[in-house]
Design an enzyme around this catalytic site. Structure first.
Site, PDB file in Angstrom:
ATOM      1  N   ASN A 150      37.246  13.362 -16.208  1.00  0.00           N
ATOM      2  CA  ASN A 150      37.365  12.225 -15.285  1.00  0.00           C
ATOM      3  C   ASN A 150      35.787  11.753 -15.065  1.00  0.00           C
ATOM      4  OD1 ASN A 150      37.044  15.295 -14.299  1.00  0.00           O
ATOM      5  ND2 ASN A 150      37.109  13.265 -12.065  1.00  0.00           N
ATOM      6  N   CYS A 326      35.378  12.808  -5.615  1.00  0.00           N
ATOM      7  CA  CYS A 326      36.006  13.599  -4.304  1.00  0.00           C
ATOM      8  C   CYS A 326      34.118  13.209  -4.054  1.00  0.00           C
ATOM      9  CB  CYS A 326      36.054  15.181  -4.564  1.00  0.00           C
ATOM     10  SG  CYS A 326      38.012  14.925  -5.836  1.00  0.00           S
TER      11      CYS A 326
HETATM   12  C1  LIG Z   1      40.917  15.331 -14.267  1.00  0.00           C
HETATM   13  C2  LIG Z   1      41.601  15.613 -12.346  1.00  0.00           C
HETATM   14  N1  LIG Z   1      42.203  16.596 -12.617  1.00  0.00           N
HETATM   15  C3  LIG Z   1      43.006  16.898 -11.133  1.00  0.00           C
HETATM   16  C4  LIG Z   1      42.776  15.786 -10.117  1.00  0.00           C
HETATM   17  C5  LIG Z   1      43.435  15.980  -8.874  1.00  0.00           C
HETATM   18  O1  LIG Z   1      44.406  14.590  -8.973  1.00  0.00           O
HETATM   19  P1  LIG Z   1      44.857  14.433  -7.597  1.00  0.00           P
HETATM   20  O2  LIG Z   1      44.129  13.902  -6.895  1.00  0.00           O
HETATM   21  O3  LIG Z   1      46.557  14.374  -7.137  1.00  0.00           O
HETATM   22  O4  LIG Z   1      45.123  15.625  -6.635  1.00  0.00           O
HETATM   23  C6  LIG Z   1      42.171  14.644 -10.411  1.00  0.00           C
HETATM   24  C7  LIG Z   1      41.880  13.395  -9.701  1.00  0.00           C
HETATM   25  O5  LIG Z   1      41.037  13.038  -9.749  1.00  0.00           O
HETATM   26  C8  LIG Z   1      41.400  14.244 -12.412  1.00  0.00           C
HETATM   27  O6  LIG Z   1      40.980  13.519 -12.383  1.00  0.00           O
END
Ligand SMILES: Cc1ncc(COP(=O)(O)O)c(C=O)c1O
Length: 380
Positions: A150, A326
């Site tokens: 991400n 986050c």
């Molecule tokens: C690679 C990845 N995994 C997990 C998540 C978490 O998803 P959620 O925001 O729906 O809890 C994200 C969100 O940014 C992400 O980019």
């Protein structure tokens, strides 16, 4: 002009998805567990959505469980498998999302498992030889590696990893939150045990997602309660969210090729503009190689007010991110960039991430602002 270049954090809801969601919220309010007609109607909507999601992923509806999003799906894949299969070893990478890394941390702290993190190459790809070495040392472990990063966009050779896992009888969880609905995923061909999805990454609403659990596995629930989701996830279902997720998935698959080409064009244009206007710029990850077309991670030249760049862009109407959503609020260094071993001293690192709604005019606007901040001579 207002420019939204933070689509890896979340995407704008598609108007068609919103319409469907509002319709369900307004008129299909029955509790899916109720046996009367209102309940049956809501239940039927969920099952229709499950069937649609399964069809797009070439899975069976019985392998799809709706969750509150990607984080819950990742937690479930890791925690529930450790309990159900008495897993003693986890193999992951330092580049994973915190939903995975912190779940592993907790399991290690609780003394349930030990963990190793695979070596990362300079371009941000995992070292496959190191992965095989770890699997050889720890067969029958749980492997958790993300399909698309991400922050830097790097993509995993998912089928190659799946084959290695099969060779060493490991259970393979792949966090596909950034790739699902952007790339075709065929779960008959790709031998993973779990994948995770979140609707808000593909123009659906926040707070709803899914986990695919391969039909050969038998895991425990993460959330205990009622018999919802075939006893695998207690709690009254988010009916409107689930319907909206399935609608967003339908729209994404309808025009996936066209959107991919459009967004790749935006990314390539931005790369070319940045390279020709801001000397000393660098990209993090395998930007021009095996990388998400939605994500561009840029390391700018050193500047006195590196921490202010994100804020300056925001003041000028450009929304982007310093890393994952986050951590971006806390201005902590990104664990992903740190794991790449980059020296970021006084060098702002910004993630630009794109969607079907972005345009080249928005890139031009952003480049003009950046040029002014870095006071470089105008070229190209
Ligand atoms: C690679 C990845 N995994 C997990 C998540 C978490 O998803 P959620 O925001 O729906 O809890 C994200 C969100 O940014 C992400 O980019």
């Amino acid at each position: 002009m207002n420019v939204y270049f933070d689509n890896a954090a979340t995407t704008a809801i598609d108007p068609e998805v919103l319409k469907e969601m509002v319709n369900v919220l307004g008129s299909k309010f029955g509790n899916p567990s109720s046996i009367h007609s209102y309940g049956r109607e809501a239940k039927a909507l969920i099952e229709k959505a499950r069937k649609a999601v399964a069809t797009y992923l070439n899975a069976s509806p019985s392998e799809i469980f709706f969750t509150s999003g990607g984080t819950e799906a990742d937690n479930m894949a890791i925690r529930s498998t450790i309990d159900a299969y008495n897993i003693k070893y986890i193999i992951s990478s330092p580049l994973e999302h915190h939903a995975v890394l912190h779940s592993i941390d907790e399991m290690v702290k609780a003394g349930k498992v030990k963990a190793s993190f695979v070596k990362i190459k300079k371009d941000g790809h995992i070292d496959m030889q190191d992965l095989e070495r770890l699997l050889k040392e720890h067969p029958k472990s749980l492997v958790s590696l993300m399909h698309a990063n991400n922050e830097i966009g790097n993509m995993l050779p998912i089928d190659e990893v799946a084959e290695l896992c099969a060779k060493y009888e490991a259970i393979f969880h792949c966090d596909t939150v950034q790739s699902v609905c952007h790339y075709p995923i065929d779960l008959q061909k790709t031998k993973v045990h779990f994948i995770a999805g979140a609707a808000h990454k593909f123009h659906g609403p926040k707070g709803v997602g899914f986990i695919y659990v391969n039909g050969n596995l038998k895991i425990h629930p993460l959330i205990y309660g009622g018999a919802q989701e075939r006893n695998m996830r207690g709690g009254t279902e988010n009916v409107a969210g689930i319907v909206a997720l399935s609608k967003a998935m339908e729209l994404a698959h309808k025009e996936m090729k066209e959107h991919a080409a459009h967004i790749q064009g935006i990314k390539d244009y931005m790369i070319q503009k940045l390279e020709s206007t801001i000397p000393g710029i660098e990209f993090n990850g395998d930007t021009k190689g095996c990388s998400l077309y939605t994500v561009l991670n840029v390391m700018f030249p050193p500047t006195e007010d590196a921490e202010m760049l994100l804020m300056k862009l925001d003041i000028n109407g450009i929304a982007c991110s310093a890393g994952s959503a986050c951590t971006s609020g806390s201005m902590q260094g990104s664990h992903v960039i740190e794991a790449l071993g980059k020296n970021v001293d006084s060098r702002p690192v910004i993630r630009f991430s794109f969607s079907k709604y972005n345009t080249k005019e928005e890139v031009d606007f952003c480049i003009d602002k950046l040029k002014a901040f870095f006071k470089q001579p105008v070229s190209a």
